[in-house]
Design an enzyme around this catalytic site. Structure first.
Site, short mmCIF file in Angstrom:
data_model
loop_
_atom_site.label_atom_id
_atom_site.label_comp_id
_atom_site.label_asym_id
_atom_site.label_seq_id
_atom_site.Cartn_x
_atom_site.Cartn_y
_atom_site.Cartn_z
N HIS A 173 0.82 -1.22 0.00
CA HIS A 173 0.00 0.00 0.00
C HIS A 173 0.86 1.27 0.00
O HIS A 173 0.72 2.10 -0.91
CB HIS A 173 -0.97 -0.01 1.18
CG HIS A 173 -1.63 1.30 1.44
ND1 HIS A 173 -2.50 1.89 0.54
CD2 HIS A 173 -1.55 2.16 2.49
CE1 HIS A 173 -2.92 3.04 1.02
NE2 HIS A 173 -2.35 3.23 2.20
N HIS A 183 4.09 6.76 5.57
CA HIS A 183 2.94 7.50 6.10
C HIS A 183 2.11 6.73 7.13
O HIS A 183 1.41 7.35 7.94
CB HIS A 183 2.05 7.98 4.95
CG HIS A 183 1.16 6.95 4.35
ND1 HIS A 183 1.56 6.14 3.31
CD2 HIS A 183 -0.12 6.60 4.63
CE1 HIS A 183 0.56 5.34 2.97
NE2 HIS A 183 -0.46 5.59 3.76
N GLU A 196 1.38 5.34 12.87
CA GLU A 196 0.02 4.95 13.25
C GLU A 196 -0.13 3.45 13.44
O GLU A 196 -0.81 3.00 14.36
CB GLU A 196 -0.95 5.44 12.18
CG GLU A 196 -2.41 5.19 12.49
CD GLU A 196 -3.31 5.80 11.42
OE1 GLU A 196 -4.35 5.20 11.14
OE2 GLU A 196 -2.95 6.86 10.87
N ASP A 197 0.52 2.65 12.58
CA ASP A 197 0.23 1.21 12.55
C ASP A 197 1.40 0.30 12.92
O ASP A 197 1.27 -0.92 12.86
CB ASP A 197 -0.25 0.82 11.14
CG ASP A 197 -1.60 1.45 10.80
OD1 ASP A 197 -2.38 1.68 11.73
OD2 ASP A 197 -1.84 1.73 9.62
N ASP A 255 -2.93 8.46 -0.93
CA ASP A 255 -3.30 7.39 0.00
C ASP A 255 -4.77 7.02 -0.20
O ASP A 255 -5.13 5.84 -0.32
CB ASP A 255 -3.04 7.87 1.43
CG ASP A 255 -3.57 6.92 2.49
OD1 ASP A 255 -3.45 5.70 2.30
OD2 ASP A 255 -4.11 7.41 3.50
N ASP A 285 -23.29 17.81 -24.25
CA ASP A 285 -21.88 18.15 -24.04
C ASP A 285 -21.11 16.99 -23.40
O ASP A 285 -20.28 17.19 -22.54
CB ASP A 285 -21.76 19.40 -23.17
CG ASP A 285 -22.52 19.25 -21.84
OD1 ASP A 285 -23.20 18.22 -21.66
OD2 ASP A 285 -22.43 20.15 -21.00
#
Length: 750
Positions: free
Chosen positions: A72, A96, A100-101, A163, A283
């Site tokens: 990812h 990134h 956090e993880d 992301d 259009d």
């Protein structure tokens, strides 16, 4: 919904997943070569270290698809290499999700990769352990954190959008119950953010991916119609491209001409907005004419307009007046080959790059450009406007209000209006003069009392159109805007300013009321009051300022006697003896002239426009000439009752809420006050008209009427009036009693 929520973490329980062949994960040298292709001076060692660090940090983590989690951030970095971004941004993309993880920390990232990259990664990390009740509050707080990080460094936004784009591309692997929520969030927040930054290509993909998830049936139908139309018109599209190119070339103008069709989401929203079918759209296909310079844009426009008939009202010049997101182009529609409507966008190569990639079109990696954020402050109206807007939004009082204002402020198409001095003001569609006034300056909005649009007087609620010249008329007498304006305003800036001004005005009222209560108490107790002395007693009252204390007294949260005791510990409150329960407090007060059982402080009360937070009894009101009592309700102010009002019995067991008040009316400025009367009248034609005529002839104003049939012959009519005083009300009652159709009339007290 957490605004920065990742959708990439593997679920804790097994879910059914569609089968998918595993794609080969990008290698280190692949990533380095992608960056080197547009930046020969790339720091290969930095990229390699970030690749290895992120891969080790995520270890054996997997995504919902079963792929290694590291795939990812690697794909996010790949998306950003397509935008040709600098090394720091690519590294931030790889890292990134680490804070956090994984076990990684900001301090560790600062140490290994430097504080610049550490700050980028921190800005992309959503808040943990939010102690907030609602999902909306969590979403708003994470969005607030993200936007503030974007204001410091625009690259945070670019990584976040990449992301989200990769998460949306792999949304099919996410559990069904989460899919819709994530798509709605993307459509509400991230796609519009990409559009605001001019990144149209990314915005369109985010919108279409969301559309496919939220309404798969509609998406399929539109795609089938588009494919069928493209097949039918394949030759026509090539013919139009050739004719345009040849006409321009024969006139000595080299240009790149290509056609493209609109995206499914754009087509669907237009069908919904205009309530038309697919066949009625004219259009669906548009053509771009890309030339070398601005002068050539206008030459190309002249050639097109002298070759084919122009469709009236379909011309826009965004080169002379760029959009807020830096978009520049000339739009026109002509009747082209085969009598087909042809939409044209005429622009330079640079404009074409900015139209597709927005702020990402700027070459951040060029030497001497300074930091990307500083560079964009100078070069990009879109980023400057976003930073200004974020500053306004950050002042919202609570998370839900912030989220509401963000959606209102950020995600609208625009109209362009002018001040009388020619200053251009960009506003969302459907904005009105109130929004315009606050866009000029908050003080202009707060003091606005009228306006002229194109030289003619108009209401402040008038919706503005492109090109309107707006003059806002102000008055120093208006210290704060009416609170009702908040429901009329469209922009988040205007709503936030109105709400802030209203809060300030209400607080000022409570401060004024509290100060009067405290000063009167000190006066009656014959003790000295001074702000300096109260300032020293603030810790004992658990308040940080004198205004906080006065507002709390005004709201009924602190008693004036508590203020006196904080300043003078020896102060003893003179309590008024409780009346006996047998007869009741209100009844005793009607018989006697004694003070109500609260500190004996008489507060002067003006009218409805008083500078104190005052309202009148809901069932019957009160008028000058009545003896009145104030009931303090914490957080709401004072409600004024006449002393004979039966409703006062409800407060007999709460003597601390009673406040002695008196009228303070200026004879030179007549004011009306609320009163209620009940008329029992004969049930015959014209009876109500006679009653209304009496009231009108005696300068009374009818605010509301309700009628109830009590018997076949009589009707009971309850009338809410506005009168000047008790003498005025008594005169109206006397005249009504003299009417033959009136059997009985009396004043009603709630």
């Amino acid at each position: 919904m957490a605004a920065t929520e990742s959708v990439a973490v593997a679920p804790t329980a097994p879910v059914a997943r569609p089968a998918k062949p595993r794609a080969r994960m990008m290698r280190q040298y692949d990533l380095v070569e992608r960056v080197r292709s547009y930046n020969p001076n790339t720091n290969e060692d930095l990229l390699n270290r970030a690749y290895v660090y992120a891969m080790k940090a995520h270890g054996s983590q997997t995504r919902a698809s079963g792929d290694p989690y590291f795939s990812h951030p690697l794909e996010v970095a790949a998306i950003l290499t397509d935008l040709k971004l600098d090394d720091a941004t690519i590294v931030a993309a790889l890292l990134h999700d680490t804070i956090e993880d994984t076990e990684a920390t900001r301090a560790e990232i600062d140490q290994i990769f430097g504080p610049e990259i550490g700050a980028l990664v921190e800005g992309l990390t959503k808040l943990k352990r939010l102690e907030l009740v609602s999902r909306e509050a969590k979403q708003a707080e994470n969005l607030r954190k993200l936007l503030l990080a974007i204001a410091d460094d625009v690259r945070v936004l670019l990584v976040k959008l990449a992301d989200r784009l990769h998460n949306m591309r792999t949304l099919d692997f996410v559990p069904t119950e989460s899919r819709r929520r994530i798509a709605e969030e993307t459509l509400d927040i991230y796609a519009p953010l990409a559009g605001l930054m001019g990144m149209q290509e990314m915005r369109e993909e985010l919108e279409d991916l969301s559309f496919r998830t939220l309404d798969p049936e509609a998406y399929t139908v539109v795609m089938q119609r588009l494919d069928a139309l493209a097949e039918r018109n394949r030759n026509l599209i090539g013919e139009i491209e050739d004719q345009l190119s040849n006409n321009l070339r024969h006139r000595g103008l080299g240009a790149r001409v290509y056609g493209r069709r609109k995206k499914p989401f754009s087509i669907w929203t237009k069908m919904e907005r205009k309530s038309i079918g697919f066949e009625q759209l004219s259009d669906i296909f548009g053509f771009r004419v890309v030339v070398n310079d601005i002068e050539s844009c206008y030459r190309a426009l002249g050639i097109v307009h002298t070759t084919w008939p122009v469709v009236p009202g379909r011309f826009k010049d965004y080169i002379s007046t760029p959009k807020q997101n830096d978009y520049r182009s000339i739009h026109t529609t002509v009747i082209g080959p085969g009598n087909q409507r042809v939409e044209l966008q005429i622009r330079t190569e640079e404009m074409d790059q900015i139209a597709e990639r927005g702020i990402a079109a700027h070459a951040f990696y060029k030497e001497g450009a300074g930091s990307p954020t500083e560079f964009l402050k100078r070069e990009s109206n879109a980023f400057a406007w976003l930073r200004h807007t974020i500053g306004i939004l950050s002042e919202s009082a609570n998370p839900e209000e912030f989220l509401e204002h963000t959606k209102l402020e950020l995600f609208h198409d625009q109209v362009f209006c002018f001040t009388p001095k020619g200053k251009l003001i960009a506003l969302p569609r459907h904005a009105n003069v109130i929004d315009f006034a606050y866009a000029v300056h908050t003080d202009v909005g707060n003091s606005a009392v009228g306006c002229k649009i194109n030289g003619k007087f108009a209401p402040l609620s008038s919706e503005l159109q492109n090109g309107d010249e707006v003059e806002v008329l102000t008055s120093e007498a208006q210290a704060a805007p009416p609170s009702a304006w908040e429901t009329l305003a469209v922009t988040g800036k205007a709503r936030a300013a109105i709400r802030r001004a209203t809060r300030t005005a209400v607080r000022d009222q409570y401060v004024g009321l509290g100060r009067r209560i405290v000063e009167r108490l000190f006066e009656r107790a014959k003790i000295e009051y001074a702000d300096d002395k109260l300032k020293g007693a603030l810790p004992r009252l658990a308040r940080t300022s004198i205004e906080d204390v006065m507002a709390a007294v005004g709201r009924g949260e602190i008693k004036a006697s508590h203020v006196a005791r904080a300043m003078y510990p020896d102060y003893k409150e003179e309590r008024v003896a409780r009346y006996g329960v047998k007869k009741g407090l209100a009844a005793k007060l009607k018989e006697k002239s004694s003070e109500p059982p609260r500190s004996p402080v008489a507060i002067p009360i003006g009218g409805i426009n008083s500078d104190l937070p005052v309202k009148f009894a809901p069932n019957g009101g009160a008028v000058p000439g009545d003896r009145i009592v104030g009931i303090v309700t914490p957080g709401e102010g004072i409600t004024i009752y006449p002393i004979q009002a039966p409703a006062l019995k409800d407060f007999e067991e709460e003597p601390e809420r009673w406040l002695d008040v008196r009228w303070d009316i200026e004879d030179s400025v007549p004011q009306r006050f609320p009163a209620r009367i009940r008329v029992e009248n004969v049930n015959e034609p014209g009876a109500l008209a006679q009653i209304a005529t009496v009231i009108a002839e005696h300068d009374g104003n009818i605010d509301n009427i309700s009628m109830q049939r009590r018997s076949p012959d009589f009707t009971e009519t309850t009338i809410d009036l506005e009168v000047y005083d008790l003498k005025h009300l008594s005169a109206i009652l006397a005249q009504l009693r003299a009417k033959a159709v009136v059997a009985r009339v009396e004043r009603v007290n709630g």
